[in-house]
Design a protein around this motif. Sequence first.
Motif, PDB file in Angstrom:
ATOM      1  N   TYR A 126      50.072  40.080  33.266  1.00 51.95           N
ATOM      2  CA  TYR A 126      48.644  40.296  33.560  1.00 51.95           C
ATOM      3  C   TYR A 126      48.053  39.236  34.495  1.00 51.95           C
ATOM      4  N   SER A 127      48.826  38.208  34.834  1.00 51.89           N
ATOM      5  CA  SER A 127      48.335  37.257  35.844  1.00 51.89           C
ATOM      6  C   SER A 127      48.072  38.020  37.148  1.00 51.89           C
ATOM      7  N   ASN A 128      48.727  39.167  37.299  1.00 56.99           N
ATOM      8  CA  ASN A 128      48.529  39.986  38.500  1.00 56.99           C
ATOM      9  C   ASN A 128      47.223  40.776  38.495  1.00 56.99           C
ATOM     10  N   TRP A 129      46.540  40.836  37.349  1.00 58.50           N
ATOM     11  CA  TRP A 129      45.246  41.537  37.277  1.00 58.50           C
ATOM     12  C   TRP A 129      44.081  40.596  37.616  1.00 58.50           C
ATOM     13  N   LEU A 130      44.336  39.289  37.518  1.00 54.75           N
ATOM     14  CA  LEU A 130      43.262  38.315  37.755  1.00 54.75           C
ATOM     15  C   LEU A 130      42.861  38.300  39.232  1.00 54.75           C
ATOM     16  N   ILE A 131      41.575  38.184  39.490  1.00 52.05           N
ATOM     17  CA  ILE A 131      41.123  38.000  40.873  1.00 52.05           C
ATOM     18  C   ILE A 131      41.491  36.560  41.242  1.00 52.05           C
ATOM     19  N   PRO A 132      42.358  36.393  42.245  1.00 54.27           N
ATOM     20  CA  PRO A 132      42.914  35.066  42.500  1.00 54.27           C
ATOM     21  C   PRO A 132      41.941  34.127  43.206  1.00 54.27           C
ATOM     22  N   GLU A 133      40.867  33.818  42.508  1.00 61.07           N
ATOM     23  CA  GLU A 133      39.859  32.924  43.064  1.00 61.07           C
ATOM     24  C   GLU A 133      39.622  31.802  42.048  1.00 61.07           C
ATOM     25  N   LYS A 134      39.862  30.558  42.473  1.00 62.75           N
ATOM     26  CA  LYS A 134      39.672  29.426  41.563  1.00 62.75           C
ATOM     27  C   LYS A 134      38.199  29.302  41.197  1.00 62.75           C
ATOM     28  N   PRO A 135      37.886  28.789  39.994  1.00 61.39           N
ATOM     29  CA  PRO A 135      36.483  28.690  39.573  1.00 61.39           C
ATOM     30  C   PRO A 135      35.604  27.971  40.600  1.00 61.39           C
TER      31      PRO A 135
END
Length: 371
Positions: A126-135
């Motif tokens: 599910y790391s692939n579902w995360l929007i890859p934008e750091k906080p």
Amino acid sequence: MDDSRAVEGFTILAIETSCDETAAAIIRDGRVIIANVVSSQMALHERYGGVVPEMASRQHILHIAPVIEEAVAALPGGFEEIHAVATTYGPGLAGALLSGINAAKAVAWARGLPLIGVNHLEGHIYSNWLIPEKPEERRAREARGEPPPVHEPPQFPLICLIVSGGHTSLVLLRGHGDYQLLGQTRDDAVGEAFDKTARLLGLGYPGGPAIERIADGGQRGRLQLPRAWLKDSYDFSFSGVKTAVLHQVEARKSHIGSGKEERARPLVELDPQFTAQLAAAFQESVVDVLATKTAEAARAFGAREVLLAGGVAANQALRKRLSQVVEVPVRYPPLWLCTDNAAMIGAAAYYRYEAGLKGWDLTAVPNLRLA
Ligand code: KG4
Ligand code: ZN
């Protein structure tokens, strides 16, 4: 089971302590990373050439509370804004897992929140579902008033290749939570093979990045190492190629040494060119088998996408090869989401919550299986 539809803005505090990273994250709507805190013990375990379980547990106990506090501090309303608590409950080191589970139970109990147990491998997927934008990137973008980046969620059916220090699994997903394990390693996990081979070559720990770095300097095709194809199976085996490296190293040692002098010669004195060629040949052998079998599975099951997950997904040679041989789009998380983190646990937890999978009967399951 009560109604589990997540409200809009559903906010999960996720915890991950299955190995040597103490991590906590805040995930909104299953995909937005509000906080992602990782306290790594890597430097501590480095001098032993691998993770020492007792030391890992002690470090988790020391760090878990400050790590959670730092993650929750990203929410203006603090704990008040959290709707559920999630934690990894396996697979992993028993003592390490328990530190995360106990912390999650304490927070959930104190706040009267639902508790969601997540399989570590499911987290990697599910790391692939995360929007890859750091906080911090998200905050800066919002301050500029810009819209969020477009990031479509993965499309089912899909094939996921999970490659980490403890696992090598090829999984078919037909929908959320619908897993079919197609194949796995019969001996070493691929990350473990990288780590052990790096040790044979006198390189540092963790071995994956060390081998990848040095392999770039080794000319391809100069040395050939065996590949375990295990015909008619999606299983893998990496102990053979590791042993082949050992034989090459030993042959080289007896070749460069003579008489008494040879025995005193440490591995690190292998000449750099030879070491680089061996590292390159090892990486090529492993990447060849992983990419070929993944491409075959994608074809056989009509996958719309291929996902890569786990620490070894950081390997550029693997990414490149996969995108060459797989006929559908290949997706992988950015480097900082490939290695162990709690953000991925929060993403998996969101879909588990929606499926009604939550409850207090949660304990550490060191050999938890995915399907
Ligand atoms: O997923 P992960 O952070 O921890 C586990 O759950 O196992 O994976 C760690 C593994 C280690 O074995 C490390 O050597 C490997 O991932 N690794 C790599 C690379 N970066 C990390 N292997 C190959 N190439 C890399 N660039
Ligand atoms: Zn992992």
